[in-house]
Each structure stands twice: as C-alpha cells, then as structure tokens.
Design a protein around this motif. Structure first.
Motif, mmCIF file in Angstrom:
data_model
loop_
_atom_site.group_PDB
_atom_site.id
_atom_site.type_symbol
_atom_site.label_atom_id
_atom_site.label_comp_id
_atom_site.label_asym_id
_atom_site.label_seq_id
_atom_site.Cartn_x
_atom_site.Cartn_y
_atom_site.Cartn_z
ATOM 1 N N VAL A 19 51.631 41.022 35.468
ATOM 2 C CA VAL A 19 51.148 40.667 36.807
ATOM 3 C C VAL A 19 50.103 39.557 36.709
ATOM 4 O O VAL A 19 49.568 39.273 35.636
ATOM 5 C CB VAL A 19 50.561 41.899 37.537
ATOM 6 N N ASP A 20 49.812 38.946 37.835
ATOM 7 C CA ASP A 20 48.823 37.877 37.913
ATOM 8 C C ASP A 20 47.412 38.441 37.724
ATOM 9 O O ASP A 20 47.162 39.612 37.992
ATOM 10 C CB ASP A 20 48.953 37.210 39.288
ATOM 11 N N THR A 21 46.466 37.603 37.284
ATOM 12 C CA THR A 21 45.089 38.077 37.062
ATOM 13 C C THR A 21 44.423 38.500 38.367
ATOM 14 O O THR A 21 43.547 39.351 38.367
ATOM 15 C CB THR A 21 44.236 36.996 36.374
ATOM 16 N N ALA A 22 44.847 37.929 39.502
ATOM 17 C CA ALA A 22 44.311 38.355 40.797
ATOM 18 C C ALA A 22 44.714 39.803 41.080
ATOM 19 O O ALA A 22 43.934 40.588 41.628
ATOM 20 C CB ALA A 22 44.799 37.445 41.907
ATOM 21 N N VAL A 23 45.939 40.162 40.680
ATOM 22 C CA VAL A 23 46.415 41.539 40.848
ATOM 23 C C VAL A 23 45.629 42.476 39.940
ATOM 24 O O VAL A 23 45.297 43.598 40.332
ATOM 25 C CB VAL A 23 47.937 41.625 40.557
ATOM 26 N N VAL A 24 45.283 42.002 38.738
ATOM 27 C CA VAL A 24 44.466 42.814 37.824
ATOM 28 C C VAL A 24 43.104 43.091 38.457
ATOM 29 O O VAL A 24 42.581 44.199 38.382
ATOM 30 C CB VAL A 24 44.302 42.117 36.453
ATOM 31 N N GLY A 25 42.538 42.082 39.131
ATOM 32 C CA GLY A 25 41.270 42.274 39.835
ATOM 33 C C GLY A 25 41.397 43.316 40.929
ATOM 34 O O GLY A 25 40.503 44.145 41.123
ATOM 35 N N GLU A 26 42.515 43.282 41.639
ATOM 36 C CA GLU A 26 42.765 44.277 42.690
ATOM 37 C C GLU A 26 42.936 45.670 42.083
ATOM 38 O O GLU A 26 42.446 46.663 42.626
ATOM 39 C CB GLU A 26 44.011 43.874 43.492
ATOM 40 N N PHE A 27 43.633 45.744 40.946
ATOM 41 C CA PHE A 27 43.777 47.024 40.256
ATOM 42 C C PHE A 27 42.409 47.567 39.834
ATOM 43 O O PHE A 27 42.166 48.768 39.886
ATOM 44 C CB PHE A 27 44.679 46.874 39.038
ATOM 45 N N GLY A 28 41.528 46.667 39.395
ATOM 46 C CA GLY A 28 40.174 47.084 39.025
ATOM 47 C C GLY A 28 39.429 47.655 40.214
ATOM 48 O O GLY A 28 38.730 48.668 40.103
ATOM 49 N N ARG A 29 39.570 47.020 41.384
ATOM 50 C CA ARG A 29 38.939 47.537 42.602
ATOM 51 C C ARG A 29 39.498 48.911 42.960
ATOM 52 O O ARG A 29 38.760 49.826 43.321
ATOM 53 C CB ARG A 29 39.169 46.555 43.756
ATOM 54 N N ILE A 30 40.827 49.068 42.823
ATOM 55 C CA ILE A 30 41.473 50.356 43.113
ATOM 56 C C ILE A 30 40.983 51.422 42.127
ATOM 57 O O ILE A 30 40.741 52.569 42.514
ATOM 58 C CB ILE A 30 43.015 50.214 43.056
ATOM 59 N N ALA A 31 40.814 51.041 40.854
ATOM 60 C CA ALA A 31 40.352 52.001 39.839
ATOM 61 C C ALA A 31 38.948 52.513 40.160
ATOM 62 O O ALA A 31 38.671 53.702 40.059
ATOM 63 C CB ALA A 31 40.386 51.358 38.453
ATOM 64 N N LEU A 102 35.488 42.341 35.103
ATOM 65 C CA LEU A 102 35.579 43.618 35.816
ATOM 66 C C LEU A 102 34.605 44.639 35.226
ATOM 67 O O LEU A 102 33.923 45.359 35.961
ATOM 68 C CB LEU A 102 37.000 44.189 35.723
ATOM 69 N N TYR A 103 34.553 44.695 33.907
ATOM 70 C CA TYR A 103 33.655 45.638 33.222
ATOM 71 C C TYR A 103 32.200 45.336 33.555
ATOM 72 O O TYR A 103 31.430 46.224 33.924
ATOM 73 C CB TYR A 103 33.903 45.591 31.715
ATOM 74 N N LEU A 104 31.803 44.081 33.441
ATOM 75 C CA LEU A 104 30.406 43.709 33.676
ATOM 76 C C LEU A 104 30.001 43.911 35.134
ATOM 77 O O LEU A 104 28.869 44.308 35.418
ATOM 78 C CB LEU A 104 30.161 42.252 33.263
ATOM 79 N N GLU A 105 30.922 43.654 36.070
ATOM 80 C CA GLU A 105 30.610 43.823 37.492
ATOM 81 C C GLU A 105 30.471 45.292 37.887
ATOM 82 O O GLU A 105 29.705 45.611 38.788
ATOM 83 C CB GLU A 105 31.710 43.193 38.353
ATOM 84 N N ASN A 106 31.219 46.172 37.229
ATOM 85 C CA ASN A 106 31.310 47.553 37.701
ATOM 86 C C ASN A 106 30.654 48.603 36.809
ATOM 87 O O ASN A 106 30.620 49.765 37.176
ATOM 88 C CB ASN A 106 32.787 47.927 37.896
#
Length: 199
Positions: A19-31, A102-106
């Motif tokens: 998947v695209d990296t934007a989708v990975v960012g969305e997956f991170g938000r969902i996680a 994602l790790y550093l932000e969350n």
C-alpha cells in the motif's frame, strides 16, 4: 534494545509494502484509535473495499502495526533501535521513515494509554505488629505458643485499607530468610545482566 518480531507479525506487517505510505499513516491512526476505543470492524471493511483486499488482511496489518508501536513505546526504544528493528522487515526507506515518524508522533500518547490500562496495585503505607505469648495454661502446662499479629496498611488510588495477618515466629523467620535470599539474588551478576537487558 532491538524489538524482536515473530514470523507472524512480520507476515502481518508485510502487507504494508503493498500500500501507499499515506495509507500506512492512516493505518497508524487507526491503530492508535484501536488502543483508545477498541476494535471497530466497520473501519476494516471500509478500508478493505477501498484497497480491494479482504477485511482480515487489513485487520492483520493494523494489528501488526499496533503491536509494533505499542511494544516500541512500552520499551521506549531509541530512534536508531527502532530503525534497526524495522530494517529486518525489508521495507523501503520511505516506508521505514514513515513508520519512524508514526512512532515518534504517537509514543507519548501510547505510553499514556498503556499506563491507564495497567492495573493499579495496592502499595505499602504502614505496618503495625504485636507479639502475643500465652505464658501458662491449666490445660497446656509446658507449651508456649507465641503468635505475631500484623496489621498491614495498604494504599490504592488514594484509598487506604488494612489487612490483618497472623503467624508464628518460625514461619515469619522463614519468610524473612526467603525475602533476604531473593534480595541477595537480585545483586548477583546473572540477575544484573538480565535487568540491564530489560531496561
């Protein structure tokens, strides 16, 4: 400290390469949302329709990402160790950087959520004790039975409660010896090596 991932987690995270990296960012938000409020199957189904993959694949991808973020946050691993841990997954440089971001932000928020989920155990506040000895009895002329009575005050979440414990001196002495042996074991080289690796 490097994060060790099982083959199953590596397989679940392998979906992120498709998947695209934007989708990975969305997956991170969902996680992270999953950690806050729990699982929501409708989100998996909606994402699966958009990506044209089974909902179970999306769910495994999000759960694998959630595990990666929670374990990294729990251990407070450094940026370098996180990158080295993700490197074994064989992701592209762009995806590795997105996961690090994602790790550093969350990580602070994830640690806060994990601390709220952990049980609040009572801790020591005070101890009162009394030694009772029956010196003589008409029924038992030559036996002396001393007992130690302890009132252990515990505090949990600002609420104090007390536990009354009663034992004989021999059992109390054995308990003290076992605790001292445990403390001595904690000072051994083997235990220090383990504790260093845990931190």
């Amino acid at each position: 400290m490097l994060l060790v991932l099982s083959d199953e987690h590596k397989e679940h995270l392998g979906f992120l390469t498709e998947v695209d990296t934007a989708v990975v960012g969305e997956f991170g938000r969902i996680a992270v949302e999953f950690l806050r409020k729990g699982s929501n199957p409708k989100i998996y189904e909606g994402a699966a329709r958009k990506l044209d993959v089974p909902a179970e694949t999306v769910q495994h991808g999000v759960e694998g990402l959630m595990y990666l973020l929670t374990e990294s946050s729990k251990l407070m691993i450094s940026e370098m160790d996180f990158q080295d841990s993700v490197l074994v997954l064989g992701f592209s440089q762009e995806l590795n950087e997105r996961l690090l971001q994602l790790y550093l932000e969350n990580r602070k928020e994830i640690r806060q959520i994990l601390s709220e989920l952990s049980p609040s155990l009572p801790h020591y506040h005070n101890l009162e004790w009394r030694l009772d000895v029956q010196l003589a009895s008409r029924a038992l002329r030559h036996q002396v039975k001393p007992t130690v009575t302890m009132k252990l005050h515990l505090e949990s979440g600002g609420i104090r409660n007390a536990r009354v414990l009663q034992t004989d001196p021999a059992t109390l002495l054995h308990l003290i010896q076992e605790l001292e042996r445990g403390l001595a074991e904690l000072k051994s080289n083997h235990c220090r090596r383990i504790l260093r690796n845990i931190k």
